[in-house]
Design an enzyme around this catalytic site. Structure first.
Site, PDB file in Angstrom:
ATOM      1  N   GLY A   8      -1.703  -4.282  14.850  1.00 36.50           N
ATOM      2  CA  GLY A   8      -1.683  -5.278  13.506  1.00 36.50           C
ATOM      3  C   GLY A   8      -0.428  -4.733  12.962  1.00 36.50           C
ATOM      4  O   GLY A   8      -0.106  -5.435  11.818  1.00 36.50           O
ATOM      5  N   GLN A   9       0.430  -3.889  13.197  1.00 34.20           N
ATOM      6  CA  GLN A   9       1.408  -3.535  12.599  1.00 34.20           C
ATOM      7  C   GLN A   9       2.840  -3.604  13.127  1.00 34.20           C
ATOM      8  O   GLN A   9       3.690  -2.626  13.046  1.00 34.20           O
ATOM      9  CB  GLN A   9       1.267  -1.889  12.044  1.00 34.20           C
ATOM     10  N   TYR A  65       5.564  -3.408  10.400  1.00 33.57           N
ATOM     11  CA  TYR A  65       5.527  -2.358   9.974  1.00 33.57           C
ATOM     12  C   TYR A  65       5.931  -1.101  10.726  1.00 33.57           C
ATOM     13  O   TYR A  65       7.133  -0.519  10.363  1.00 33.57           O
ATOM     14  CB  TYR A  65       4.197  -2.284   9.470  1.00 33.57           C
ATOM     15  N   ARG A 105       3.346   3.545  -8.600  1.00 34.75           N
ATOM     16  CA  ARG A 105       2.020   3.914  -8.250  1.00 34.75           C
ATOM     17  C   ARG A 105       1.966   4.385  -6.889  1.00 34.75           C
ATOM     18  O   ARG A 105       3.118   4.485  -6.293  1.00 34.75           O
ATOM     19  CB  ARG A 105       1.274   2.433  -8.248  1.00 34.75           C
ATOM     20  N   PRO A 121       3.730  10.278   6.620  1.00 31.44           N
ATOM     21  CA  PRO A 121       2.459  10.205   6.273  1.00 31.44           C
ATOM     22  C   PRO A 121       1.540   9.438   7.176  1.00 31.44           C
ATOM     23  O   PRO A 121       1.843   8.754   7.799  1.00 31.44           O
ATOM     24  CB  PRO A 121       2.427   9.427   4.971  1.00 31.44           C
ATOM     25  N   GLY A 122       0.255  10.165   7.324  1.00 32.49           N
ATOM     26  CA  GLY A 122      -0.763   9.584   8.156  1.00 32.49           C
ATOM     27  C   GLY A 122      -1.534   8.374   6.961  1.00 32.49           C
ATOM     28  O   GLY A 122      -0.726   8.046   5.986  1.00 32.49           O
ATOM     29  N   ALA A 129       9.668   2.812  -1.514  1.00 34.86           N
ATOM     30  CA  ALA A 129       9.026   1.580  -1.677  1.00 34.86           C
ATOM     31  C   ALA A 129       8.786   1.120  -0.115  1.00 34.86           C
ATOM     32  O   ALA A 129       9.607   1.019   0.432  1.00 34.86           O
ATOM     33  CB  ALA A 129       9.978   0.784  -2.499  1.00 34.86           C
ATOM     34  N   GLY A 130       7.575   0.442  -0.089  1.00 36.18           N
ATOM     35  CA  GLY A 130       7.270  -0.161   1.199  1.00 36.18           C
ATOM     36  C   GLY A 130       6.119  -1.164   0.778  1.00 36.18           C
ATOM     37  O   GLY A 130       5.261  -1.108   0.070  1.00 36.18           O
TER      38      GLY A 130
HETATM   39  P1  NDP Z   1       1.368   1.280  -2.694  1.00 31.00           P
HETATM   40  O1  NDP Z   1       0.970  -0.025  -1.934  1.00 31.00           O
HETATM   41  O2  NDP Z   1       0.431   2.091  -3.230  1.00 31.00           O
HETATM   42  O3  NDP Z   1       2.762   0.982  -3.505  1.00 31.00           O
HETATM   43  C1  NDP Z   1       4.014   0.366  -2.905  1.00 31.00           C
HETATM   44  C2  NDP Z   1       4.935   0.930  -3.701  1.00 31.00           C
HETATM   45  O4  NDP Z   1       6.384   0.327  -3.317  1.00 31.00           O
HETATM   46  C3  NDP Z   1       4.866   0.299  -5.104  1.00 31.00           C
HETATM   47  O5  NDP Z   1       5.283   1.205  -6.009  1.00 31.00           O
HETATM   48  C4  NDP Z   1       5.393  -0.838  -5.173  1.00 31.00           C
HETATM   49  O6  NDP Z   1       6.009  -1.378  -6.533  1.00 31.00           O
HETATM   50  C5  NDP Z   1       7.029  -0.782  -4.262  1.00 31.00           C
HETATM   51  N1  NDP Z   1       7.315  -1.965  -3.718  1.00 31.00           N
HETATM   52  C6  NDP Z   1       7.073  -2.792  -3.039  1.00 31.00           C
HETATM   53  N2  NDP Z   1       7.782  -3.680  -2.688  1.00 31.00           N
HETATM   54  C7  NDP Z   1       8.694  -3.443  -3.559  1.00 31.00           C
HETATM   55  C8  NDP Z   1      10.139  -3.980  -3.777  1.00 31.00           C
HETATM   56  N3  NDP Z   1      10.513  -5.136  -2.956  1.00 31.00           N
HETATM   57  N4  NDP Z   1      11.089  -3.510  -4.561  1.00 31.00           N
HETATM   58  C9  NDP Z   1      10.608  -2.449  -5.384  1.00 31.00           C
HETATM   59  N5  NDP Z   1       9.503  -1.376  -5.230  1.00 31.00           N
HETATM   60  C10 NDP Z   1       8.621  -2.278  -4.204  1.00 31.00           C
HETATM   61  O7  NDP Z   1       1.904   2.027  -1.090  1.00 31.00           O
HETATM   62  P2  NDP Z   1       1.884   3.710  -0.852  1.00 31.00           P
HETATM   63  O8  NDP Z   1       2.177   4.458  -2.188  1.00 31.00           O
HETATM   64  O9  NDP Z   1       0.557   3.798  -0.192  1.00 31.00           O
HETATM   65  O10 NDP Z   1       3.269   3.611   0.239  1.00 31.00           O
HETATM   66  C11 NDP Z   1       4.239   4.289  -0.198  1.00 31.00           C
HETATM   67  C12 NDP Z   1       5.201   4.545   0.811  1.00 31.00           C
HETATM   68  O11 NDP Z   1       4.483   5.308   1.956  1.00 31.00           O
HETATM   69  C13 NDP Z   1       5.654   3.258   1.461  1.00 31.00           C
HETATM   70  O12 NDP Z   1       6.838   3.126   2.174  1.00 31.00           O
HETATM   71  C14 NDP Z   1       4.396   3.170   2.889  1.00 31.00           C
HETATM   72  O13 NDP Z   1       4.826   2.136   3.787  1.00 31.00           O
HETATM   73  C15 NDP Z   1       4.291   4.776   3.171  1.00 31.00           C
HETATM   74  N6  NDP Z   1       3.240   5.028   3.838  1.00 31.00           N
HETATM   75  C16 NDP Z   1       2.003   4.963   3.260  1.00 31.00           C
HETATM   76  C17 NDP Z   1       0.850   5.126   3.830  1.00 31.00           C
HETATM   77  C18 NDP Z   1      -0.775   5.164   3.281  1.00 31.00           C
HETATM   78  O14 NDP Z   1      -1.515   5.567   3.866  1.00 31.00           O
HETATM   79  N7  NDP Z   1      -0.661   4.848   2.031  1.00 31.00           N
HETATM   80  C19 NDP Z   1       0.895   5.968   5.296  1.00 31.00           C
HETATM   81  C20 NDP Z   1       2.311   6.179   5.776  1.00 31.00           C
HETATM   82  C21 NDP Z   1       3.436   5.649   4.892  1.00 31.00           C
HETATM   83  P3  NDP Z   1       5.121  -2.592  -7.441  1.00 31.00           P
HETATM   84  O15 NDP Z   1       3.756  -1.801  -7.639  1.00 31.00           O
HETATM   85  O16 NDP Z   1       5.914  -2.790  -8.552  1.00 31.00           O
HETATM   86  O17 NDP Z   1       4.824  -3.718  -6.161  1.00 31.00           O
END
Ligand code: NDP
Length: 240
Positions: A143-144, A147, A18, A177-178, A83-84
């Site tokens: 707050g981060q 992170y 996702r 990314p922002g 993943a994050g």
């Molecule tokens: P989402 O919360 O939409 O999705 C997070 C994804 O990481 C999911 O696919 C989730 O899987 C997976 N994940 C989390 N924990 C684990 C784990 N322990 N093992 C395997 N998979 C894991 O986040 P985003 O798509 O927004 O973020 C993606 C990346 O981009 C992250 O690293 C985030 O920090 C970074 N980012 C996002 C920003 C934003 O504004 N959205 C901005 C800057 C950076 P599952 O669904 O199975 O839990």
């Protein structure tokens, strides 16, 4: 026809079910790559990529996952450490559990993802790594603390890896990314969202596909062959 040269290349994306990860998976499939992705909870609906359940915090599961990708798709060319999680709170209220969970996923997760694959990439003298950092790692964010620490660390890791990997024909870059419209950002209260958008010169959040294009570019053995150790910001001029 011009191509990014990713046709037939095997690329692994962590957290590809996702959000930004899913957009990266779709973009790479469109560009002809053979894509595997990991997830923790549930696979992506209707993806033709190879989905494997593997928690990035578990080194043994990640080693098994890497072996499965190579057995089913072939040698891995590209890795996107995406993943994050975030567990936000003002620092005095941040629990040790919040600290550990974010470090384990966002930082140790990068190591668990790359450890089984990098030695083989060095041997084959080919490969590209993209670590997903964040504007938060670049300039901090209220707050981060937890992170932001992991996202700044992702940049340090990428730069050090780029230095040692270059002689093996392997590149490493980060994308920062922002604010991108995914579940992570949807969780922000509306009032705060309005305040953030007012701060962004582009006056909108980014879309996952806009990050996916940047990742595809940095994975490309043709378009970015001499780019390594860089951080590509995708943030609508929110932080330059
Ligand atoms: P989402 O919360 O939409 O999705 C997070 C994804 O990481 C999911 O696919 C989730 O899987 C997976 N994940 C989390 N924990 C684990 C784990 N322990 N093992 C395997 N998979 C894991 O986040 P985003 O798509 O927004 O973020 C993606 C990346 O981009 C992250 O690293 C985030 O920090 C970074 N980012 C996002 C920003 C934003 O504004 N959205 C901005 C800057 C950076 P599952 O669904 O199975 O839990």
């Amino acid at each position: 026809m011009v191509s990014l040269g990713l046709e037939g290349k095997v690329v692994l994306v962590t957290g590809g079910n996702r959000g930004i990860g899913a957009a990266i998976v779709s973009k790479l499939l469109e560009l002809g790559a053979k894509v595997a992705y990991t997830y923790r909870s549930a696979p992506a609906p209707d993806s033709s990529a190879l989905g494997i359940q593997a928690d990035v915090t578990d080194p043994v599961a990640m080693e098994k996952m890497a072996a499965q990708v190579e057995a089913e798709l072939g040698p891995v060319y590209g890795v996107v450490a995406n993943a994050g999680i975030n567990r936000d709170n003002f620092y005095p209220k941040l629990t040790t559990d919040d600290w550990d969970a974010v470090i384990d996923t966002n930082l140790k997760g990068i190591n668990n993802t790359l450890k089984p694959l990098i030695p083989k990439m060095y041997e084959r003298k080919e490969g590209a790594v993209v670590c997903i950092s964040s504007i938060s790692g670049d300039r901090g964010n209220i707050g981060q603390t937890n992170y932001a620490a992991t996202k700044a660390a992702a940049i340090g890791f990428t730069k050090a890896l780029a230095l040692e990997a270059a002689r093996y024909g392997v590149r490493a870059n980060a994308v920062a990314p922002g604010f991108i419209e995914t579940d992570m950002v949807k969780a922000i209260p509306d009032k705060v969202k309005e305040r953030i958008i007012a701060e962004i010169p582009a006056r909108r959040f980014g879309q996952p596909e806009e990050v996916a294009w940047a990742v595809a570019f940095l994975l490309s053995p043709t378009a970015s062959s001499y780019i390594t150790g860089e951080v590509l910001r995708v943030n609508g001029a929110h932080h330059t």
